[in-house]
Design a protein around this motif. Structure first.
Motif, mmCIF file in Angstrom:
data_model
loop_
_atom_site.group_PDB
_atom_site.id
_atom_site.type_symbol
_atom_site.label_atom_id
_atom_site.label_comp_id
_atom_site.label_asym_id
_atom_site.label_seq_id
_atom_site.Cartn_x
_atom_site.Cartn_y
_atom_site.Cartn_z
ATOM 1 N N GLU A 1 -10.670 8.247 -9.912
ATOM 2 C CA GLU A 1 -9.848 9.280 -9.289
ATOM 3 C C GLU A 1 -8.586 8.663 -8.690
ATOM 4 O OE1 GLU A 1 -12.479 10.902 -6.415
ATOM 5 O OE2 GLU A 1 -13.690 12.024 -7.863
ATOM 6 N N ILE A 2 -7.520 9.450 -8.635
ATOM 7 C CA ILE A 2 -6.257 8.975 -8.095
ATOM 8 C C ILE A 2 -6.043 9.530 -6.695
ATOM 9 C CG2 ILE A 2 -3.752 8.916 -8.386
ATOM 10 C CD1 ILE A 2 -5.302 7.295 -10.458
ATOM 11 N N GLU A 3 -5.768 8.622 -5.762
ATOM 12 C CA GLU A 3 -5.474 8.991 -4.382
ATOM 13 C C GLU A 3 -4.075 8.507 -4.026
ATOM 14 O OE1 GLU A 3 -10.085 8.339 -2.721
ATOM 15 O OE2 GLU A 3 -8.449 7.049 -2.051
ATOM 16 N N HIS A 4 -3.551 9.038 -2.944
ATOM 17 C CA HIS A 4 -2.263 8.592 -2.434
ATOM 18 C C HIS A 4 -2.452 8.148 -0.988
ATOM 19 C CE1 HIS A 4 -0.203 10.035 -5.989
ATOM 20 N NE2 HIS A 4 -0.880 11.170 -5.880
ATOM 21 N N PRO A 5 -2.206 6.883 -0.689
ATOM 22 C CA PRO A 5 -2.375 6.394 0.682
ATOM 23 C C PRO A 5 -1.521 7.189 1.669
ATOM 24 C CG PRO A 5 -2.065 4.578 -0.853
ATOM 25 C CD PRO A 5 -1.773 5.826 -1.606
ATOM 26 N N GLU A 6 -1.998 7.250 2.894
ATOM 27 C CA GLU A 6 -1.243 7.932 3.935
ATOM 28 C C GLU A 6 0.035 7.155 4.259
ATOM 29 O OE1 GLU A 6 -1.927 10.797 5.407
ATOM 30 O OE2 GLU A 6 -3.766 11.091 4.240
ATOM 31 N N PRO A 7 1.142 7.836 4.545
ATOM 32 C CA PRO A 7 2.359 7.123 4.948
ATOM 33 C C PRO A 7 2.084 6.224 6.159
ATOM 34 C CG PRO A 7 2.862 9.419 4.488
ATOM 35 C CD PRO A 7 1.359 9.300 4.469
ATOM 36 N N GLY A 8 2.507 4.983 6.072
ATOM 37 C CA GLY A 8 2.282 4.036 7.150
ATOM 38 C C GLY A 8 1.011 3.224 7.013
ATOM 39 N N GLU A 9 0.119 3.621 6.118
ATOM 40 C CA GLU A 9 -1.120 2.877 5.898
ATOM 41 C C GLU A 9 -0.796 1.519 5.279
ATOM 42 O OE1 GLU A 9 -4.808 3.258 2.765
ATOM 43 O OE2 GLU A 9 -4.107 5.109 3.708
ATOM 44 N N VAL A 10 -1.512 0.483 5.656
ATOM 45 C CA VAL A 10 -1.277 -0.850 5.106
ATOM 46 C C VAL A 10 -1.974 -0.967 3.757
ATOM 47 C CG1 VAL A 10 -1.557 -3.331 5.438
ATOM 48 C CG2 VAL A 10 -1.041 -1.860 7.396
ATOM 49 N N ILE A 11 -1.208 -1.326 2.740
ATOM 50 C CA ILE A 11 -1.731 -1.411 1.373
ATOM 51 C C ILE A 11 -1.231 -2.690 0.690
ATOM 52 C CG2 ILE A 11 -1.850 1.097 1.096
ATOM 53 C CD1 ILE A 11 0.760 0.910 -0.539
ATOM 54 N N PHE A 12 -1.887 -3.042 -0.404
ATOM 55 C CA PHE A 12 -1.378 -4.051 -1.327
ATOM 56 C C PHE A 12 -0.670 -3.258 -2.428
ATOM 57 C CE2 PHE A 12 -4.366 -6.652 0.836
ATOM 58 C CZ PHE A 12 -4.204 -7.982 0.469
ATOM 59 N N ALA A 13 0.638 -3.367 -2.535
ATOM 60 C CA ALA A 13 1.383 -2.552 -3.494
ATOM 61 C C ALA A 13 2.162 -3.429 -4.468
ATOM 62 C CB ALA A 13 2.338 -1.621 -2.764
ATOM 63 N N ASP A 14 2.172 -3.020 -5.743
ATOM 64 C CA ASP A 14 2.990 -3.753 -6.705
ATOM 65 C C ASP A 14 4.324 -3.031 -6.908
ATOM 66 O OD1 ASP A 14 2.611 -1.647 -8.540
ATOM 67 O OD2 ASP A 14 1.084 -2.715 -9.696
ATOM 68 N N GLU A 15 5.153 -3.553 -7.784
ATOM 69 C CA GLU A 15 6.499 -3.026 -7.956
ATOM 70 C C GLU A 15 6.533 -1.694 -8.692
ATOM 71 O OE1 GLU A 15 8.981 -6.075 -9.609
ATOM 72 O OE2 GLU A 15 8.434 -7.527 -8.050
ATOM 73 N N ALA A 16 5.399 -1.303 -9.281
ATOM 74 C CA ALA A 16 5.319 -0.016 -9.968
ATOM 75 C C ALA A 16 4.780 1.074 -9.053
ATOM 76 C CB ALA A 16 4.447 -0.139 -11.214
ATOM 77 N N GLY A 17 4.562 0.733 -7.776
ATOM 78 C CA GLY A 17 4.042 1.725 -6.840
ATOM 79 C C GLY A 17 2.548 1.932 -6.934
ATOM 80 N N GLN A 18 1.838 0.970 -7.507
ATOM 81 C CA GLN A 18 0.382 1.043 -7.573
ATOM 82 C C GLN A 18 -0.201 0.348 -6.343
ATOM 83 O OE1 GLN A 18 -0.533 0.794 -12.341
ATOM 84 N NE2 GLN A 18 0.022 -1.104 -11.316
ATOM 85 N N ALA A 19 -1.110 1.017 -5.667
ATOM 86 C CA ALA A 19 -1.782 0.438 -4.503
ATOM 87 C C ALA A 19 -3.071 -0.223 -4.978
ATOM 88 C CB ALA A 19 -2.083 1.505 -3.468
ATOM 89 N N HIS A 20 -3.167 -1.523 -4.784
ATOM 90 C CA HIS A 20 -4.334 -2.273 -5.247
ATOM 91 C C HIS A 20 -5.376 -2.475 -4.153
ATOM 92 C CE1 HIS A 20 -2.686 -3.104 -9.238
ATOM 93 N NE2 HIS A 20 -1.512 -3.147 -8.617
ATOM 94 N N ALA A 21 -5.062 -2.028 -2.952
ATOM 95 C CA ALA A 21 -6.034 -2.017 -1.850
ATOM 96 C C ALA A 21 -5.533 -1.038 -0.808
ATOM 97 C CB ALA A 21 -6.216 -3.397 -1.238
ATOM 98 N N ARG A 22 -6.457 -0.326 -0.190
ATOM 99 C CA ARG A 22 -6.124 0.614 0.882
ATOM 100 C C ARG A 22 -6.639 0.075 2.211
ATOM 101 N NH1 ARG A 22 -6.975 6.898 0.222
ATOM 102 N NH2 ARG A 22 -5.739 6.670 2.134
ATOM 103 N N ARG A 23 -5.955 0.491 3.267
ATOM 104 C CA ARG A 23 -6.329 0.101 4.643
ATOM 105 C C ARG A 23 -6.513 -1.417 4.746
ATOM 106 N NH1 ARG A 23 -9.726 4.022 2.911
ATOM 107 N NH2 ARG A 23 -9.092 6.169 3.422
ATOM 108 N N TRP A 24 -5.545 -2.112 4.158
ATOM 109 C CA TRP A 24 -5.461 -3.568 4.170
ATOM 110 C C TRP A 24 -6.693 -4.206 3.534
ATOM 111 C CZ3 TRP A 24 -2.613 -6.274 8.755
ATOM 112 C CH2 TRP A 24 -2.189 -7.547 8.348
ATOM 113 N N THR A 25 -7.655 -4.650 4.347
ATOM 114 C CA THR A 25 -8.823 -5.356 3.804
ATOM 115 C C THR A 25 -10.051 -4.452 3.700
ATOM 116 O OG1 THR A 25 -9.336 -6.085 6.054
ATOM 117 C CG2 THR A 25 -8.079 -7.603 4.678
ATOM 118 N N ASN A 26 -9.824 -3.139 3.705
ATOM 119 C CA ASN A 26 -10.960 -2.219 3.693
ATOM 120 C C ASN A 26 -11.509 -1.956 2.290
ATOM 121 O OD1 ASN A 26 -11.321 1.247 3.572
ATOM 122 N ND2 ASN A 26 -12.806 -0.027 4.652
#
Length: 224
Positions: A150-175
C-alpha cells in the motif's frame, strides 16, 4: 561479495535535523555483490546471547540507548510507546519470544548486532533508491510503500529517509522501513545505516562498526 569503503551514492542528514539532534552519531556501510544464501546463525548467536544478558532482569526500555531514542521520538511529537525505534522493537520481540525469525543472511546479521548494541540498524536495497538518500523532514508529498504494497504519504514535518525521486524509504526516522527497499533474495547492493543518540554513542558506534565489519568478513566479504 564485497564491503566497499565508499558509498556509490550520497547519504546525508538535513542541516536542520542535525541542529535539532546534535547528539546523533551514525555509521554506514555499502555491501555489493550480495549473496542471499548461507547460514549465519553461528555468527548471530553470540550477539543474541549478549542481548539476553543485557535484558536479564530488566526491560529494553531501561537501556540508555533506547531511552535516548524515546526522548528523540518525544521531541518529534511521537508517543514512544506507540512508535518504537527499530532496535527497541527487535529487543521487545526477542525478550518475549527468545529468538528472531530468519529473513536474509545480512539482515539476520544486522538484526543480531542491533540486538546486542540496542542501536537501530537499517538495511536498504540500493537498487530501489533513486539518487541520493537524505534523512530529513517530509514535505508530505513523498510516497511510502508498506510491506503490504500500500502507498502512504508521510505527515508534513515527519522525519523520513527520502531519495531524490520523493520515495520515503523509512517513516518516523528509525521506526519503520519501506517495503520498497526491503532486502530480498535478488538484492545485489545494500546500504547499512546505524544510528545512536545516547551519551556513549560515539564509542559504542565504533565498537558496533568493528563487530559488523568482522562479522561481514566472516561471511566472505572483503574490503575493495
Amino acid at each position: 561479495m564485497c564491503l566497499a569503503e565508499t558509498l556509490p551514492m550520497t547519504f546525508s542528514y538535513a542541516p536542520t535535523l542535525l541542529q535539532d539532534f546534535p547528539e546523533l552519531v551514525s555509521s554506514t556501510r555499502h555491501v555489493a555483490d550480495v549473496r542471499a544464501s548461507g547460514d549465519v546463525s553461528r555468527l548471530v548467536q553470540p550477539f543474541c546471547d549478549l542481548a539476553a544478558r543485557r535484558l536479564d532482569g530488566r526491560s529494553e526500555s531501561d537501556l540508555p540507548e533506547i531511552q535516548a531514542w524515546r526522548r528523540a521520538f518525544s521531541k518529534m511529537g511521537l508517543k514512544p510507546t506507540q512508535y518504537r525505534c527499530a532496535s527497541e522493537a527487535l529487543l521487545r520481540r526477542f525478550r518475549k519470544e527468545g529468538s528472531l525469525p530468519s529473513i536474509h543472511p545480512l539482515v539476520d546479521l544486522c538484526n543480531g548486532i542491533s540486538l546486542a548494541f540496542a542501536i537501530p540498524i537499517a538495511v536498504f536495497d540500493l537498487d530501489k533508491v533513486r539518487g541520493g538518500l537524505q534523512v530529513r523532514h517530509a514535505a508530505g508529498t513523498e510516497s511510502y510503500e508498506t510491506f503490504a504494497g500500500e502507498i502512504e504519504h508521510p505527515e508534513p514535518g515527519e522525519v523520513i529517509f527520502a531519495d531524490e525521486a520523493g520515495q520515503a524509504h523509512a517513516r518516523r526516522w528509525t521506526n519503520r522501513q519501506s517495503g520498497l527497499s526491503a532486502i530480498r533474495p535478488q538484492t545485489d547492493r545494500i546500504l547499512i545505516v546505524a544510528e545512536a543518540m545516547h551519551e556513549t554513542a560515539g564509542e559504542d558506534m565504533a565498537r558496533l562498526g568493528e563487530a559488523l565489519d568482522g562479522a561481514l568478513r566472516e561471511v566472505g566479504l572483503i574490503f575493495k
